[in-house]
Structure formats: structure tokens, C-alpha cells
Scaffold this active site. Structure first.
Site, mmCIF file in Angstrom:
data_model
loop_
_atom_site.group_PDB
_atom_site.id
_atom_site.type_symbol
_atom_site.label_atom_id
_atom_site.label_comp_id
_atom_site.label_asym_id
_atom_site.label_seq_id
_atom_site.Cartn_x
_atom_site.Cartn_y
_atom_site.Cartn_z
ATOM 1 N N GLY A 30 29.848 11.137 14.071
ATOM 2 C CA GLY A 30 31.223 10.956 14.129
ATOM 3 C C GLY A 30 31.780 12.220 14.989
ATOM 4 O O GLY A 30 31.491 13.378 14.835
ATOM 5 N N GLY A 43 34.893 12.941 15.516
ATOM 6 C CA GLY A 43 36.300 13.287 15.086
ATOM 7 C C GLY A 43 36.729 14.794 15.131
ATOM 8 O O GLY A 43 35.682 15.573 15.514
ATOM 9 N N PHE A 44 37.639 15.053 14.580
ATOM 10 C CA PHE A 44 37.811 16.597 14.142
ATOM 11 C C PHE A 44 36.703 17.152 13.517
ATOM 12 O O PHE A 44 36.378 18.342 13.678
ATOM 13 C CB PHE A 44 39.320 16.559 13.486
ATOM 14 C CG PHE A 44 40.261 16.336 14.235
ATOM 15 C CD1 PHE A 44 40.725 16.964 15.219
ATOM 16 C CD2 PHE A 44 41.190 15.530 13.846
ATOM 17 C CE1 PHE A 44 41.813 16.976 15.961
ATOM 18 C CE2 PHE A 44 42.458 15.152 14.588
ATOM 19 C CZ PHE A 44 42.691 16.021 15.720
ATOM 20 N N GLY A 45 36.006 16.712 12.373
ATOM 21 C CA GLY A 45 35.044 17.500 11.616
ATOM 22 C C GLY A 45 33.818 17.461 12.329
ATOM 23 O O GLY A 45 33.370 18.663 12.414
ATOM 24 N N VAL A 75 25.979 4.190 14.039
ATOM 25 C CA VAL A 75 24.950 4.358 12.998
ATOM 26 C C VAL A 75 25.077 3.272 12.321
ATOM 27 O O VAL A 75 25.942 2.807 11.752
ATOM 28 C CB VAL A 75 25.036 5.717 12.372
ATOM 29 C CG1 VAL A 75 24.409 5.750 11.191
ATOM 30 C CG2 VAL A 75 25.014 6.790 13.397
ATOM 31 N N GLU A 92 56.585 8.008 11.751
ATOM 32 C CA GLU A 92 56.556 8.228 12.974
ATOM 33 C C GLU A 92 56.491 6.968 13.649
ATOM 34 O O GLU A 92 57.191 7.033 14.812
ATOM 35 C CB GLU A 92 55.454 8.922 13.463
ATOM 36 C CG GLU A 92 55.222 10.607 12.683
ATOM 37 C CD GLU A 92 53.979 11.580 13.021
ATOM 38 O OE1 GLU A 92 52.727 10.872 13.038
ATOM 39 O OE2 GLU A 92 54.350 12.641 13.059
ATOM 40 N N ASP A 144 37.533 12.896 6.227
ATOM 41 C CA ASP A 144 38.193 11.661 5.478
ATOM 42 C C ASP A 144 37.085 10.794 4.602
ATOM 43 O O ASP A 144 37.468 10.201 3.813
ATOM 44 C CB ASP A 144 38.661 10.768 6.435
ATOM 45 C CG ASP A 144 40.071 11.162 7.061
ATOM 46 O OD1 ASP A 144 40.325 12.377 6.693
ATOM 47 O OD2 ASP A 144 40.549 10.517 7.943
ATOM 48 N N ALA A 162 43.751 15.825 9.216
ATOM 49 C CA ALA A 162 42.977 16.462 10.251
ATOM 50 C C ALA A 162 42.331 17.991 9.580
ATOM 51 O O ALA A 162 41.150 18.443 9.992
ATOM 52 C CB ALA A 162 43.488 16.473 11.393
#
Lengths: 424, 424
Positions: free
Chosen positions: B7, B9-11, B75, B168, B298, B314
Site C-alpha cells: 500500500g 498511501g499515507f501509511g 496483493v 466538501e 485505515d 490521514a
């Protein structure tokens, strides 16, 4: 008076603009809601610019023109007797004057395998497909390399056609490979990938002065682009092309940029068709027998002074569009139409960073860094009026300073090499 | 020591960065070749930013980190006994330490019709689909209007879910409609289109302080966003939603932003799953019984001090990623792992031009223009390190000054209203 303009390219947009303040209602029809700045398509294909840098919403360009409206839709037919354009969704648009500016499509010239195994570069979707293909090939090679297998030519590129598109693609892909992907994929020997430009005549940029062809060839060779001149392509096969002389050139990516033919819709409409599928037009750009129909740009065989058709380039479409706008005003005023007089403003092609060739009126030519700066300035100038210029400038400045390219994104779902290999 | 991070993403990205100069080999795996800045996804959906403004090639971020490599692939399984990750293309990646940072997906909570009739906003493709849907609906309405039929609610929008994404989106779509499309489509009464935000609880932004919820609700109402609070959605139907209280709200576009659940791959791997499909983790973010497996972001139910799971935002992923990087270093050094201590840095949501709410640590809150400037500054700050910041700044400055949005392009082939209507 209802004017219907089909096609929002350089030709169609310029007709609409030239009719600003005229006593007409203009309806511009296109299957896409954006105008595409085609000369920079190769930049999207090579990840230098993103799609929205070279595409601009048509409605944005028409905002300040009260007598113009846009209709999204694909034209499927014209009833010349009833003066009506039929769209694929069934709607009919009535016209008093019709302008066809429907452009050109890629032409395979009957060479086997082109449609199955080669990529094209005429639409925004084509450009994104070329980019996705190049990026997926190298992701695949990187993934396979982890298992120990060698580069089997997957990164090699063959470009067929030595015109401006082919030359700019060859230079752009070399920069993408050497300056960007070589750093992204340190485990691969990206620089050893071959890029071959195949051209059936004996020089690249055949419409330019011979010394500019020589300059471009020299710059390409310096960038390790192999030139195969004077030989045609017999067929495109999976993994490469077979030349007319029997040799095979390997390439995991084959891009067909050998030429165009007029939008096939022109022939379906029953108009008088000449070479390359182009519509035969009178000197004023009207169709013989159809005094209310103008045809301009790449789809028209616009007559030049010496009887040959004018080239299929942006300037012919732009000037043709302005001419038709003027002629519609003259018709409204009861004046006779004038013949179209094309003014050659020259042509340019860029080979890469600091290298472009320009052929200007009066025999003046530019090469090298000066040609490149001229090319850059001219293209920015033409993007003016389009809001994207600021982004383009930022992107180019960034690319120039850092040799980086931000647009090298694979679309989702095609992002996995196995998915993409299955797709081709 | 082989570290596999799944992954980007941010993590995942923060794990990789935290391992710079550590004595490990890091392989980052993702099905896309880009990192997505998810907080600005709604900007792509509302044509404020283009896709490449919020997506950055992963390989570009890894260039300067010698011990990290990227593998494009999806994966499909993990063999915990053999310590191997399986990819869809058949490859296996061996690990000594595995970090799962595979994120979340949109959750329908079993409400009928969501998958068939509502759009989501979790991926870049989702955002482009929302944008294309909004633009196609209005092109269709414009084309139909020419034939005399009225707006049948096709332009009305229903957004389900009053969290930051819903708020938003509602504000962004109103700006798109009022400031951009109303000028693009002068023949349509775009401003009369309704935008309804449906939220099952009694306030929007339920995780924020009540006074910020009230401020956001006031700003939304000022922007003519209808709020339906305290009522759930019974089902999504073609052309609208049916509320739990029996009423129907019309909408040619329905966007489902009511919540997320953990990536379903987590459950398929046989890990201990808690509420929302999230993986139960120990205080140090490892999985009980799998001392070589960390789960963050997440997809993890990261324990907070009071026993509840930390929110799926995030900051939890970013701080979790850094924590795991540190713990891997500690494991290598033979030291015991530490518990993850999340530091709440506050949260923000923007309603539109000059209006945002921010909840900062220590009970401090910001609203209105000051909140908006804080929001803008923070998001630009986070995009730093990503080359796209210059383009984002240009886009935002342009949008602010001109109320224009350049990214309102329909994709080719879906550009025709008839084609798109057939597709939905």
C-alpha cells in the site's frame, strides 16, 4: 441565419471566433467537450504534460461570444437537401450554412498488423494509451527482472513515420527513458533500450528544407535514435515490425505515425473525395454544388496556388477557419465570396531539450537551441487564451530544471502489468 | 532483512521513509504506480484540480532512498507461515517483516441500490467518474433543452453522508454549478438545481465540535445546500434516494459518502477482524500471533488510549507509518517494541471559497476565511515534497481569481451524452 460548425479543432474554433458579432447563430458540434492542442500530443504520450494541459473546455472558449452555443454529440449524417445535420443521439440540427471541420484520422495505408499491434497518436486517448503502454512495459520488465529474466526487447520502441510527430515522439521517448525512467528503475538498464525511427523516404521531416532534415537526423542520432530511412514497413507483428527489405526490428512498443487520412465521415456523406479521402473544395473552400457548405482543415483538399492540396497542418485549418468566417459575413452582405489565400508561416519540429528545427518564410531556418526557444515561445503563444498556459509553463520549467516528469501516471485498473499485458 | 510494505498511501509511504538508512531492503507494493493525496479527491470530482495534481508517481518519491524499491502489483494473498506475499501476476515476495497498509473502501452498509445507482469517491477513477457524470448530465440537459423538454431533476444532486467528504463535495459542487457551469450553460437555469446532503445523525461533521458543525451547516445553507439531518437512506433508486421516513429526494446524481470499511483483503487473509472489517492490532500495531506483521492506517483498528479504535484519517496512517518504521529499527537492534501513541493534530473541512472549519488541539477552533486560509496552507504544506504543488497553486490561484475551472473535461468516448446515459 443558423451556422452549424462541426468540429472544435483549430478550424472549427476559428470559424466560430471569426463570426463574433456577426448577425448569425452559431452552433459548434463536437463529440468531445474540449478543444485539443494537437501539436503537443506527443508531450502527453511521453509524460511531459498532463491531458488537461493541452485540452481546453470548448464552453469556456465560447463564454464571451453571445451568438455561439456548443452541442456535445457525434455527427452521423447530413441531409444536404433538407439542410440538417443528424447526431448519433437522434437530434437534428438545421443549418443555413454548414462548416465541416472534422479533421483527420490515423492511416494504416493497408499495412497488415497496424490496427492490431501498433499504437496511434491522434487523440488524447491515444496519447494516454501510448504513455500507459510505455510505463506498463517497463513496470513489467522490472517485475520480471526480479525473477531473473533479461530484457527481451520489451523496452525497445519502433516509430513508423519520420514526419514531425515521429521525430518529436522519438526525441521525447528518449528523454523519458534516459532522464526519467533510468532514475525510476535503477535495477534496469533503461539506457540500452533501442528507439528506431522508420521512414519510407530517404530523409526525416520530408516537408522541411533538406538542411533541416539533416540537422534533425544528426540530433536524433546524437540521442541514439536509430534511423531506418528509405525502407517501408511490410507488416507490424507482435513485438516489432518487418521491413520491406526483409529485416525485422524488435520493439515492445510500436507507434504508427506514418500519416493520416481524412475523417471517413466525409466519404460517407457522399461528397466528392480526392486523394487521402479529402473533400474536393472550390477555391473559396465551398463544395461544388453545395453553396451553403464549407469544408476546411485536414478533411479538405484546400487548393494551393499550384494545384496541389495544402498540407494537413494547424495553420491551414486556422487560416481556413478565419477565411470561412469572413466569407459567411460576405454572403450575408450579398457580396461574392473570395478565394482562400494561404500564407505559409513556416513549420517547426522539436527533437528534444535544446534542439528543434524551424523553417520560416523567406527561406530562413533555425536549428539547435535557438530553434528550440523559438518553438517553445511559439507554442506558449498559441496556448495563450487557453488558461492552461500557466500550468504548461510550470511543467516545462520543472521538466527543464529537474529532468523530472510528473505526469507518468498509469491509469487505475490498467496499472497492473498483468492486466495490461492481457489487454495487448 | 526484507521488509515488504503493501500500500502506497499515507501509511505505507511513511513506513518506507522512516526506514531510510536502516539496514533493510524495503519493497513497496501497490496496484497503482502513484500515491494519491486523498484529502483533495473531491477537488478532482468537482473539476477544481486535475488528476495529476493530486497523484504522484511512487517511484519518484523513492528515488533518493537506496534501500527501497517499488513493485507494481495487486496483493492477492499472504502465506504467513512461509512469510511470502502473493501477487495477482503469480509472483511471490518473501518478507522478514510485513506491513499491511491497504486502506479502506467505500461501504454501502447493505443499503439497497447503492452499488447500482450511486457513485463513490474513494479512488482517482471514482473522482473522474463523478466529474464525468456531472458534466454529462448537464450536457444531456442542454441537448434536450434544445428540443424543448424541461430540467427533470437531472442536475439535482444528492450526497449521502455528512462527514468531511460529503460536506466538501456539497460545497464544491455548488461552486462548480454556480460559478462555472451557470456561465458555460447560459441556456439552462443551473442555479435552480438542488443539492441535498443527507446525514443519519443530527449534525454534519459529527466528529468535530458541535459549534463547528453548526458553522458548517450555516455555511452550507447559505450556499443553498439542503440539509436532511437525522434521517437515514432506505434505498437508492434510479433518479434519487428514498429516505427512511418515506420521502423521496430527487437527484440525477447520487453520491454515496456515508462511510468506509476496511479493505476486504484483510478478512480474506484470515486475520482477526473487528468492527468495520478492521484488523485488530496490539498496542505496538503488530498482529497478535504474528510478531513479524504490522497493520496500519485505515485497515487497522489502531487502539487509542480509551479502548476505542482511532479514526480512519490521514494523520493516524502517517503517524502509524512512522511508528512502524521506528519499531522495525528497534526490532533489528534487539530492543522491545513501543506502544503507538497517536498525537491528535486536529482536523479540517472546507465548505468552499473563504469558508472552512478547523478543530485544533487544545480546543482551539477556526471558521470562515481564517479557517479557509489555514486549510489551504496546510494542504499546500502537505503537498510539499510532491512536485505537483506548483501546479496546484496555479490552479487554485486561477480558480480563486476567475471562478474558472480548467479541469472540466469529459473523457473521450464517454463524452457523448447518449453514450453516457447508456452507461448508467
Amino acid at each position: 441565419v443558423e451556422v452549424v460548425v462541426v468540429g472544435a479543432g483549430f478550424g472549427g474554433l476559428n470559424v466560430v471566433r471569426a463570426l463574433r458579432d456577426a448577425d448569425v447563430n452559431v452552433t459548434l458540434v463536437d463529440a468531445n467537450n474540449f478543444h485539443l492542442f494537437q501539436p503537443l500530443l506527443y508531450q502527453v504520450a511521453t509524460a511531459g504534460l498532463d491531458a488537461d494541459d493541452i485540452a481546453y473546455p470548448v464552453r469556456g472558449t465560447l463564454r464571451r461570444q453571445r451568438n455561439a452555443r456548443f452541442r456535445l454529440g457525434r455527427v452521423t449524417g447530413v441531409d444536404f437537401a433538407a439542410r440538417a445535420v443528424t447526431l448519433r443521439d437522434g437530434a437534428e440540427l438545421h443549418y443555413d450554412v454548414l462548416v465541416l471541420a472534422i479533421g483527420a484520422v490515423s492511416a494504416s495505408f493497408g499495412v497488415p498488423g497496424v490496427e492490431e499491434h501498433a499504437l496511434e497518436l491522434k487523440s488524447l486517448a491515444d496519447a494516454e494509451q501510448v504513455r500507459g503502454h510505455l510505463l506498463s512495459r517497463i513496470e513489467r520488465a522490472s517485475a520480471d527482472g526480479a525473477d531473473g529474466s533479461a530484457n527481451d526487447g520489451a523496452l525497445d520502441v519502433v516509430i513508423v513515420g519520420g514526419g514531425p510527430t515521429g521525430v518529436e515522439l522519438a526525441g521525447g521517448i528518449r528523454e523519458l527513458y534516459d532522464k526519467v525512467l533510468a532514475r525510476d528503475f535503477p535495477d534496469l538498464d533503461v539506457r540500452s533500450a533501442t528507439i528506431t525511427l522508420v521512414e519510407a523516404t530517404d530523409r526525416v521531416l520530408g516537408t522541411f528544407a533538406p538542411k533541416l532534415s539533416a540537422s534533425a537526423a544528426k540530433e536524433l542520432t546524437k540521442r541514439r535514435v536509430a534511423l531506418e530511412l528509405g525502407t517501408g514497413v511490410a507488416r507490424v507483428v507482435p513485438g516489432g515490425v518487418e521491413l520491406a527489405d526483409g529485416r525485422t526490428i524488435r520493439g515492445g512498443t510500436v507507434i504508427w505515425a506514418a500519416g493520416v487520412r481524412a475523417n471517413p465521415l466525409a466519404a460517407e456523406l457522399g461528397l466528392d473525395i480526392g486523394r487521402g479521402g479529402r473533400v474536393v473544395v472550390d477555391p473559396d473552400l465551398r463544395v461544388a454544388g453545395h453553396p451553403d457548405v464549407f469544408v476546411i482543415g485536414d478533411v479538405a483538399a484546400s487548393p494551393s496556388g499550384d494545384g496541389a492540396a495544402l498540407p494537413q497542418v494547424a495553420q491551414v485549418a486556422i487560416q481556413g477557419g478565419r477565411h470561412v468566417g469572413r466569407q459567411i459575413r460576405r454572403i450575408l452582405a450579398g457580396e461574392p465570396t473570395e478565394r482562400f489565400r494561404y500564407k505559409d508561416k513556416g513549420s517547426m519540429a522539436t527533437i528534444g531539450r535544446n534542439a528543434a528545427v524551424a523553417q520560416l518564410p523567406g527561406g530562413l531556418t533555425l536549428t539547435g537551441p535557438i530553434g528550440w526557444i523559438a518553438w517553445l515561445g511559439l507554442h506558449l503563444l498559441y496556448l495563450i487564451g487557453f488558461r492552461n498556459r500557466a500550468n504548461v509553463l510550470v511543467n516545462w520549467a520543472w521538466n527543464y530544471l529537474t529532468y523530472d516528469r510528473g505526469a507518468r501516471l498509469l491509469g487505475e485498473d490498467v496499472g497492473e502489468p498483468d492486466a495490461l499485458d492481457a489487454a495487448r
